[in-house]
Scaffold this active site. Structure first.
Site, PDB file in Angstrom:
ATOM      1  N   GLU A  11       3.318   8.848  -5.017  1.00 42.41           N
ATOM      2  CA  GLU A  11       3.226   7.748  -5.976  1.00 42.41           C
ATOM      3  C   GLU A  11       2.580   8.207  -7.283  1.00 42.41           C
ATOM      4  O   GLU A  11       2.961   7.747  -8.356  1.00 42.41           O
ATOM      5  CB  GLU A  11       2.438   6.584  -5.358  1.00 42.41           C
ATOM      6  CG  GLU A  11       3.278   5.852  -4.305  1.00 42.41           C
ATOM      7  CD  GLU A  11       2.463   5.029  -3.335  1.00 42.41           C
ATOM      8  OE1 GLU A  11       1.771   5.638  -2.487  1.00 42.41           O
ATOM      9  OE2 GLU A  11       2.503   3.799  -3.413  1.00 42.41           O
ATOM     10  N   ARG A  25      -1.777   2.482 -11.762  1.00 38.66           N
ATOM     11  CA  ARG A  25      -1.056   1.710 -10.764  1.00 38.66           C
ATOM     12  C   ARG A  25      -1.565   0.274 -10.867  1.00 38.66           C
ATOM     13  O   ARG A  25      -2.771   0.026 -10.814  1.00 38.66           O
ATOM     14  CB  ARG A  25      -1.354   2.251  -9.377  1.00 38.66           C
ATOM     15  CG  ARG A  25      -0.768   1.363  -8.305  1.00 38.66           C
ATOM     16  CD  ARG A  25      -1.385   1.649  -6.975  1.00 38.66           C
ATOM     17  NE  ARG A  25      -0.792   0.795  -5.964  1.00 38.66           N
ATOM     18  CZ  ARG A  25      -1.424   0.437  -4.853  1.00 38.66           C
ATOM     19  NH1 ARG A  25      -2.648   0.858  -4.615  1.00 38.66           N
ATOM     20  NH2 ARG A  25      -0.839  -0.331  -3.976  1.00 38.66           N
ATOM     21  N   ASN A  72      -5.669   4.880  -9.925  1.00 37.56           N
ATOM     22  CA  ASN A  72      -5.284   3.873  -8.944  1.00 37.56           C
ATOM     23  C   ASN A  72      -6.555   3.174  -8.468  1.00 37.56           C
ATOM     24  O   ASN A  72      -7.292   3.709  -7.644  1.00 37.56           O
ATOM     25  CB  ASN A  72      -4.569   4.582  -7.785  1.00 37.56           C
ATOM     26  CG  ASN A  72      -4.137   3.623  -6.692  1.00 37.56           C
ATOM     27  OD1 ASN A  72      -4.479   2.441  -6.715  1.00 37.56           O
ATOM     28  ND2 ASN A  72      -3.386   4.134  -5.727  1.00 37.56           N
ATOM     29  N   ARG A 125      -2.817  -5.500   9.958  1.00 38.45           N
ATOM     30  CA  ARG A 125      -2.165  -6.753   9.536  1.00 38.45           C
ATOM     31  C   ARG A 125      -1.115  -7.196  10.554  1.00 38.45           C
ATOM     32  O   ARG A 125      -0.414  -6.361  11.125  1.00 38.45           O
ATOM     33  CB  ARG A 125      -1.478  -6.556   8.173  1.00 38.45           C
ATOM     34  CG  ARG A 125      -2.441  -6.448   7.029  1.00 38.45           C
ATOM     35  CD  ARG A 125      -1.741  -6.104   5.736  1.00 38.45           C
ATOM     36  NE  ARG A 125      -2.273  -4.874   5.179  1.00 38.45           N
ATOM     37  CZ  ARG A 125      -1.753  -4.220   4.154  1.00 38.45           C
ATOM     38  NH1 ARG A 125      -0.670  -4.670   3.560  1.00 38.45           N
ATOM     39  NH2 ARG A 125      -2.294  -3.112   3.722  1.00 38.45           N
TER      40      ARG A 125
END
Ligand code: ADP
Length: 400
Positions: free
Chosen positions: A386, A92, A7, A242
């Protein structure tokens, strides 16, 4: 099969070596500060389990990947004697645009398409391509697979992914909602269906992936039908740093008042906003919870705004699916912060969701039913994985 899961972020490379048959993890680690001075690799010794750290400069992802290979082969800490023991590599890849609705084996055509999507994810896709390239050079002939963050959401209907702007922008530039965290939403929703003991086709599940980045997905019959992130991972919920969704006209107003250009505005929205910007304290919910306990009003505001945003998205997805069987929580906040879960779930008593306060407050980082036994709608904490999902997809594609 031994699958190496890679990843690559813009300055990081995470890896795990997973046995796809037993799902055992043989090795894992994280390279940080790639392309910056003072690089550092943290990893677990595959022999003793001991936490190790290596200070090494990594000017690019190729050097980082080579360092990972050296760790995997290390006689003292390594997991394999030879690279030939590694059957395949799963990468990924953040953005697959409209090209990919599932994982694929990587060939030249796939690489070209990932490149074509780089415009859509300028920080991520180029890093993912560097990882793929480094792998091809050091492990030639080993099959590689790409698992996309966006693929799971390609089932969204047009009415859910289209923005209300001139259609020509979709036609010319493919501007639309893509959604992210797809590997996690897919993994957790499958697990949720298993827990419910029903065929996935007959389930309506809402997955709340709440971490530093956060998104919520409506999964109807095993398919993503809507998700809160959009064209980029900036949309939707208020996150660690964010902003999530805001009225776009605010941008011009701030630009005028503070003399900021578009890049500076986006940096503000991505890095200085969200829970960090609201609280002025931290982007981390552990600090937010501690701040609230000390009476910090802005920490409380950040907490409340985050949870209220999640409540509204979940409510809208219940409406979108005309029902829900389970609300599942995952990722750093979702798995660990019982206060956030309680604050969100209290607004769903109207659909017959009853929280087991005791179980909820005792659940951190493990699977548990946090609704009461006779709650009409279920709620679970389901830890995401994941890397395992990437290893499973890679093994499936290679075995075909
Ligand atoms: P990512 O940053 O990659 O999205 P995670 O899913 O691991 O990573 O989420 C990290 C966030 O999870 C942290 O910033 C923090 O807000 C939250 N978190 C982690 N552990 C806890 C905890 N014990 N209690 C509350 N929040 C936590």
């Amino acid at each position: 099969m031994k699958i190496l899961v890679i990843n690559c972020g813009s300055t990081t490379l995470k890896y795990q070596l997973i046995d796809s048959d037993t799902e055992a993890v043989y090795a894992k680690g994280l390279c940080e500060r790639i392309g910056i001075a003072d690089g550092d690799i943290k990893y677990d010794s595959s022999k003793t389990g001991e936490k190790k750290e290596l200070k090494i400069d990594m000017p690019d992802h190729g050097v980082a990947f080579k360092a990972v290979i050296d760790i995997l082969l290390d006689p003292e800490d390594g997991a394999v004697k030879s690279l030939e023991e590694i059957d395949a590599v799963g990468h990924r890849v953040v953005h697959g645009g409209e090209y990919f609705n599932s994982s694929v084996l990587i060939d030249d055509e796939v690489i070209e398409k990932i490149k074509a999507c780089s415009d859509l994810a300028p920080l991520h896709n180029p890093a993912n391509l560097l990882g793929i390239d480094a792998c091809s050079k050091l492990m030639p002939g080993v099959p590689q697979c790409a698992v996309f963050d966006t693929a799971f959401h390609q089932t969204m209907p047009e009415k859910a992914y289209i923005y209300g702007i001139p259609f020509s922008y979709y036609e010319k530039y493919k501007i639309r909602k893509y959604g992210f965290h797809g590997t996690s939403h897919s993994y957790v929703s499958k697990k949720a269906a298993e827990i419910l003991g029903k065929p996935i086709e007959d389930t309506k599940i809402i997955v709340c992936h709440l971490g530093g980045g956060a998104s919520i997905t409506a999964v109807d019959g095993g398919k993503s039908v809507d998700t809160s992130m959009g064209f980029t991972p900036l949309d939707g919920l208020i996150m660690g740093t964010r902003s999530g969704s805001i009225d776009p006209a605010v941008l011009q107003y701030i630009a005028d008042k503070e003399s900021l250009n578009v890049d500076e505005l986006l940096t503000m929205l991505n890095k200085k906003s969200g829970v960090q910007g609201l609280s002025g304290l931290s982007s981390d919910f552990r600090d937010i919870d501690a701040g609230i306990a000390e009476g910090n009003a802005r920490a409380k505001l950040a907490f409340d705004a985050f949870c209220y945003g999640a409540v509204k998205i979940i409510g809208s997805y219940i409406a979108a699916m005309n029902g829900v069987d389970m609300i599942a929580f995952t990722a750093g906040i979702g798995e660990n912060d019982s206060k956030v879960r309680a604050a969100i779930l209290k607004n769903f008593s109207y659909i017959g969701l009853e929280v087991d306060e005791e179980v909820n407050s005792a659940t951190h980082g493990k699977e548990a039913m946090i609704s009461t036994a006779d709650s009409k709608v279920k709620s679970y904490v389901i830890p995401t994985n994941e890397e395992l999902a990437i290893a499973r997809d890679t093994a499936r594609l290679v075995e075909k």
